[in-house]
Design a protein around this motif. Structure first.
Motif, PDB file in Angstrom:
ATOM      1  N   ARG A  33       0.869  -1.186   0.000  1.00  7.11           N
ATOM      2  CA  ARG A  33       0.000   0.000   0.000  1.00  7.11           C
ATOM      3  C   ARG A  33       0.900   1.229   0.000  1.00  7.11           C
ATOM      4  NH1 ARG A  33      -5.139   1.488   0.484  1.00  7.11           N
ATOM      5  NH2 ARG A  33      -5.682   3.371   1.639  1.00  7.11           N
ATOM      6  N   TYR A  34       0.631   2.183  -0.913  1.00  9.61           N
ATOM      7  CA  TYR A  34       1.583   3.263  -1.166  1.00  9.61           C
ATOM      8  C   TYR A  34       1.197   4.616  -0.564  1.00  9.61           C
ATOM      9  CZ  TYR A  34       2.664  -0.340  -4.561  1.00  9.61           C
ATOM     10  OH  TYR A  34       2.936  -1.546  -5.146  1.00  9.61           O
ATOM     11  N   GLU A  35      -0.075   4.828  -0.296  1.00  6.55           N
ATOM     12  CA  GLU A  35      -0.499   6.133   0.189  1.00  6.55           C
ATOM     13  C   GLU A  35      -0.542   6.211   1.709  1.00  6.55           C
ATOM     14  OE1 GLU A  35      -0.511   8.126  -2.164  1.00  6.55           O
ATOM     15  OE2 GLU A  35      -0.640   6.666  -3.795  1.00  6.55           O
ATOM     16  N   SER A  36      -0.601   5.063   2.378  1.00  8.60           N
ATOM     17  CA  SER A  36      -0.647   5.024   3.840  1.00  8.60           C
ATOM     18  C   SER A  36      -0.247   3.640   4.291  1.00  8.60           C
ATOM     19  CB  SER A  36      -2.062   5.362   4.340  1.00  8.60           C
ATOM     20  OG  SER A  36      -2.983   4.376   3.906  1.00  8.60           O
ATOM     21  N   ARG A  39       6.314   1.272  -5.944  1.00  9.02           N
ATOM     22  CA  ARG A  39       5.724   2.614  -5.970  1.00  9.02           C
ATOM     23  C   ARG A  39       6.332   3.438  -7.098  1.00  9.02           C
ATOM     24  NH1 ARG A  39       4.425   6.760  -1.029  1.00  9.02           N
ATOM     25  NH2 ARG A  39       3.670   8.476  -2.331  1.00  9.02           N
ATOM     26  N   ASP A  68       4.212   4.947 -10.208  1.00  9.86           N
ATOM     27  CA  ASP A  68       4.213   6.372 -10.533  1.00  9.86           C
ATOM     28  C   ASP A  68       4.633   6.607 -11.977  1.00  9.86           C
ATOM     29  OD1 ASP A  68       3.425   6.838  -7.955  1.00  9.86           O
ATOM     30  OD2 ASP A  68       5.384   7.523  -7.256  1.00  9.86           O
ATOM     31  N   HIS A 107      -5.077   2.377  -7.824  1.00  9.15           N
ATOM     32  CA  HIS A 107      -3.627   2.492  -7.882  1.00  9.15           C
ATOM     33  C   HIS A 107      -2.969   2.704  -6.517  1.00  9.15           C
ATOM     34  CE1 HIS A 107      -5.403   6.499  -8.268  1.00  9.15           C
ATOM     35  NE2 HIS A 107      -4.323   6.973  -7.656  1.00  9.15           N
ATOM     36  N   SER A 108      -3.746   2.729  -5.447  1.00 10.42           N
ATOM     37  CA  SER A 108      -3.164   3.011  -4.129  1.00 10.42           C
ATOM     38  C   SER A 108      -2.488   1.786  -3.511  1.00 10.42           C
ATOM     39  CB  SER A 108      -4.243   3.527  -3.171  1.00 10.42           C
ATOM     40  OG  SER A 108      -5.213   2.517  -2.917  1.00 10.42           O
ATOM     41  N   THR A 109      -2.787   0.623  -4.026  1.00  9.03           N
ATOM     42  CA  THR A 109      -2.303  -0.627  -3.428  1.00  9.03           C
ATOM     43  C   THR A 109      -2.009  -1.632  -4.524  1.00  9.03           C
ATOM     44  OG1 THR A 109      -3.770  -0.233  -1.540  1.00  9.03           O
ATOM     45  CG2 THR A 109      -2.848  -2.424  -1.712  1.00  9.03           C
TER      46      THR A 109
END
Length: 444
Positions: A255-258, A341, A345, A364-366
């Motif tokens: 998971r990239y945002e949190s 990540r 991106d 795309h968050s995970t």
């Protein structure tokens, strides 16, 4: 030679072939043992009756190359297959060292038949790991080591479904899941998915399903994360209908945002069956997964696992136990999260540069894939084939939809096993193929 025909004596045959008589004697003894010949006292050796099997007509089978999924771009096909980690970054040397230690120093018992639920070392380590990282509440006796998530899902289908059973699943959801749960006499009830996962307000109220299958950490394929409100509603539904929830914790680690969201299982351990795998974290080649059962299903689950394959390979289990216990798994995940990540991106930037306002990017968050929704493209089989002929393979969401016709403008792009150079080349080819298709359509 035909049935009833007499063979030459071993001495005569050896002389005519100019070989040792012992060789001929061994050959005759082998033919005799397999029933091809028989000895008749005082008469010699004869071809036995019933030894001739008529051959089938010659069939023209395609060569290996013809039967493969090859194309004129076979050596340079850019494949956006989802669910594949960076295979070249598997920690081979470290894994080999741990495996060598396991084979040399492992107990003698490890080379015999193991327990169907898996070796105690791995289950103990994995129980602590899942408590710490996923908020899973369980004892090691609830944990069954499986040969990947696929076997875990197959065990659940055999354990929970029978003639007349109902099961609730997400829609869309991977086609393989639909196939495994489509047992004879079982009815599947699809519940639509949006950007937050299963729309739990649409759960069917007039049935009593055996289970509800969800991928709450990263819905496959659309990528939504199930919020707490829907998780609570789902558990309330399971309690009111008396069914179980099958939680496939797909792609939860990346998971990239949190920070990774906690498991659904931690909210109601007695109601949730939990599935995990190391195929995405480490490598699909390991074929290592796990299943956490509520107390009421442990005995039946273990027995079914025993009848399926006795047990998952022991040496790999012991190696994985050391890999986790000594902190290597945590470090590997932290390292790969940064790499994935960066690749995500780059893929997003490349997509936006190529298609701009024609697309919406989802999920795309995970995980190791994202979904691209086009405003002006319908991905028909012929278009998908033309895109592949142009050297890039993409995956339509529509294949995984139970209610057809609503997902054919969306595609899945996996990026875990692709370099930035490959991503750039793949998106360039995709754009070229779509432009060509648009020109062809306009002139038709």
């Amino acid at each position: 030679m035909h049935s009833g025909e007499r063979l030459p004596s071993t001495r005569d045959l050896a002389a005519s072939l100019r070989v040792s008589r012992n060789i001929v004697v061994e050959a005759y003894e082998q033919l005799l043992a397999e029933g091809y010949i028989e000895g008749r006292h005082g008469s010699g050796t004869f071809v036995s009756e019933g030894t001739y099997l008529e051959g089938l007509a010659d069939e023209k089978f395609p060569s290996i190359d013809m039967r493969s999924d090859s194309s004129r771009y076979e050596t340079e096909l850019i494949d956006f297959r989802p669910g594949i980690p960076a295979l070249n970054l598997f920690p081979r040397k470290l894994w080999g060292q741990l495996a060598e230690y396991t084979y040399i120093n492992g107990p003698d018992a490890a080379f015999g038949y193991g327990k169907p639920e898996g070796c105690e070392e791995l289950r103990s380590v994995l129980t602590r790991y899942l408590r710490r990282t996923r908020g899973v509440i369980c004892e090691q006796e609830q944990l069954i080591i499986t040969t990947g998530a696929t076997q875990a899902l197959s065990l659940i289908a055999k354990l929970m479904l029978a003639d007349g059973s109902d099961a609730v699943i997400e829609d869309p959801i991977t086609h393989e899941i639909q196939t495994m749960f489509s047992m004879p006499g079982t009815t599947l009830y699809p519940v639509p998915v949006d950007h937050q996962g299963m729309q739990t307000q649409l759960l069917p109220l007039d049935i009593q399903p055996s289970f509800v299958y969800v991928t709450p950490s990263h819905q496959y394929p659309l990528g939504g994360v199930l919020p707490i409100q829907r998780r609570v509603q789902l558990i309330q539904y399971a309690r009111s209908t008396g069914c179980y929830i099958v939680e496939d914790d797909y792609d939860s680690e990346f998971r990239y945002e949190s920070a990774p969201v906690s498991s659904l299982q931690g909210l109601d351990p007695d109601r949730v069956i939990y599935i995990g795998t190391f195929s995405k974290i480490l490598s699909p080649a390991l074929r290592m997964g796990y299943l956490i059962l509520p107390q009421s299903l442990i005995a039946r689950g273990r027995n079914l696992k025993r009848l399926t394959d006795l047990h998952t390979p022991s040496m790999e289990q012991l190696t994985l136990a050391r890999f986790i216990d000594e902190g290597y798994l945590d470090r590997h995940i932290a390292k790969m999260r940064k790499i994935y990540r960066k690749r995500r991106d780059f893929l997003i930037a490349t997509l936006m540069a190529s298609f701009a306002d024609r697309i919406t990017i989802m999920g795309h968050s995970t995980g190791l894939h994202l979904v691209v929704e086009f405003t002006d493209v319908v991905f028909t089989p012929s278009l998908l084939d033309a895109i592949e002929q142009n050297g890039v393979k993409i995956y339509p969401v529509e294949v995984h939809a139970m209610n057809k016709g609503k997902q054919n403008h969306r595609i899945i792009l996996g990026y875990g096993n692709l370099t930035e150079a490959e991503v750039a080349k793949g998106i360039q080819r995709l754009a070229a193929a779509l432009s060509q298709a648009a020109r062809t359509s306009s002139t038709a």
